[in-house]
Write an enzyme that holds these catalytic residues in place. Sequence first.
Site, short mmCIF file in Angstrom:
data_model
loop_
_atom_site.label_atom_id
_atom_site.label_comp_id
_atom_site.label_asym_id
_atom_site.label_seq_id
_atom_site.Cartn_x
_atom_site.Cartn_y
_atom_site.Cartn_z
CE LYS A 155 -6.04 -7.01 -1.22
NZ LYS A 155 -6.18 -5.61 -0.93
NE ARG A 165 -0.01 -3.91 1.66
CZ ARG A 165 -0.35 -5.18 1.79
NH1 ARG A 165 -1.02 -5.81 0.85
NH2 ARG A 165 -0.01 -5.84 2.88
N1 HH2 Z 1 -4.40 -5.17 1.47
C1 HH2 Z 1 -4.01 -6.00 2.46
C2 HH2 Z 1 -3.30 -5.52 3.55
N2 HH2 Z 1 -2.91 -4.23 3.62
N3 HH2 Z 1 -2.84 -2.08 2.65
C3 HH2 Z 1 -3.18 -1.24 1.66
N4 HH2 Z 1 -2.79 0.04 1.69
N5 HH2 Z 1 -3.92 -1.66 0.58
C4 HH2 Z 1 -4.36 -2.93 0.47
O1 HH2 Z 1 -5.08 -3.25 -0.49
C5 HH2 Z 1 -4.02 -3.86 1.52
C6 HH2 Z 1 -3.24 -3.38 2.61
C7 HH2 Z 1 -4.40 -7.44 2.39
O2 HH2 Z 1 -3.37 -8.17 1.75
P1 HH2 Z 1 -2.25 -9.03 2.52
O3 HH2 Z 1 -1.45 -8.17 3.43
O4 HH2 Z 1 -1.46 -9.77 1.53
O5 HH2 Z 1 -3.07 -10.08 3.35
P2 HH2 Z 1 -3.45 -10.17 4.89
O6 HH2 Z 1 -4.28 -8.99 5.24
O7 HH2 Z 1 -4.19 -11.48 5.00
O8 HH2 Z 1 -2.17 -10.16 5.69
#
Ligand code: HH2
Length: 294
Positions: A242, A276
Amino acid sequence: MTAETTPSPTLRRAQRYRVGDRLYDLSNRALVMGVINVTPDSFSDGGRWLRPEDAVAHACELAREGADLLDLGAESTRPGAAPVSVEEEISRLVPVLKRLSGRIEIPLSVDTSKPEVAAVALDLGAEIVNDVTGLRLRDERGSPLMARLAEERNASLVVMHMLGEPATMQREPRYQDVVGEVGDHLEAAAKAAIECGVHPDRIALDPGIGFGKTLEHNLELLRHLDRLAARGHPVCVGVSRKSLFGKLLGLAVDERLEASLAAAVAALLRGARLFRVHDVEATVRALRLAEALL
Ligand code: HH2
């Protein structure tokens, strides 16, 4: 075990998570949830797993690397991301879920805030709903729609805190007491879910690192995860790759592995039990070592 070292009933509740028929004991072993984003625009893996065959191959690889759970998302929630329609989200998820059916043993989670999308994913074998809006959508009586769905389908929940919407959430987020406010908000959402009939052991709470938080808010939340665990549900964290690492250490997205691992270990020591992550194998190794020191 002496009286001093016996965890309180509340902390004991924060050390178990029920998914389907499985009851995970998290007291000495955390769960690693591998991330697969079937999106063109996710901040770290956007576009990589858009073809269903690629997403499925990646899911199998993460399972081989030791993931306990897989989290499938079809809408990016990175700051500034544009919302995706229900139809689009479903059309991205369905081919992957259909191909995964019967191919992996570990439970699947769907990362969505739309009950219609979650319902389709649960029909196709998902067992957890990861709602980054903290069960925001409510019916006319104020019950969270996602919790009602979870109760109907015997699904588990990850309830995450987000201030505002992805499009605007990083515009000057403000809190008086970030740890207390995020905890109160999540505890209220968990209570609403329990009132809908969701078993408390099926609810994990996530402070939502990067979701409507400054760098200092994120650090403060990570420093005090024990206060969130004291709310009586297992704590999930998503720090993997992040932007806080970019801000603190000046690192690009593909240079954040070591920092992500260090943050995961620190979070484990402060009570987090679900992680996660994008880098499953490395995280599993780091956590297994840290768990030996718990
Ligand atoms: N962070 C993201 C998405 N979903 N869910 C939970 N429970 N906790 C988190 O910290 C979280 C989440 C963001 O990360 P990512 O899915 O890799 O990116 P994007 O939102 O750009 O798809």
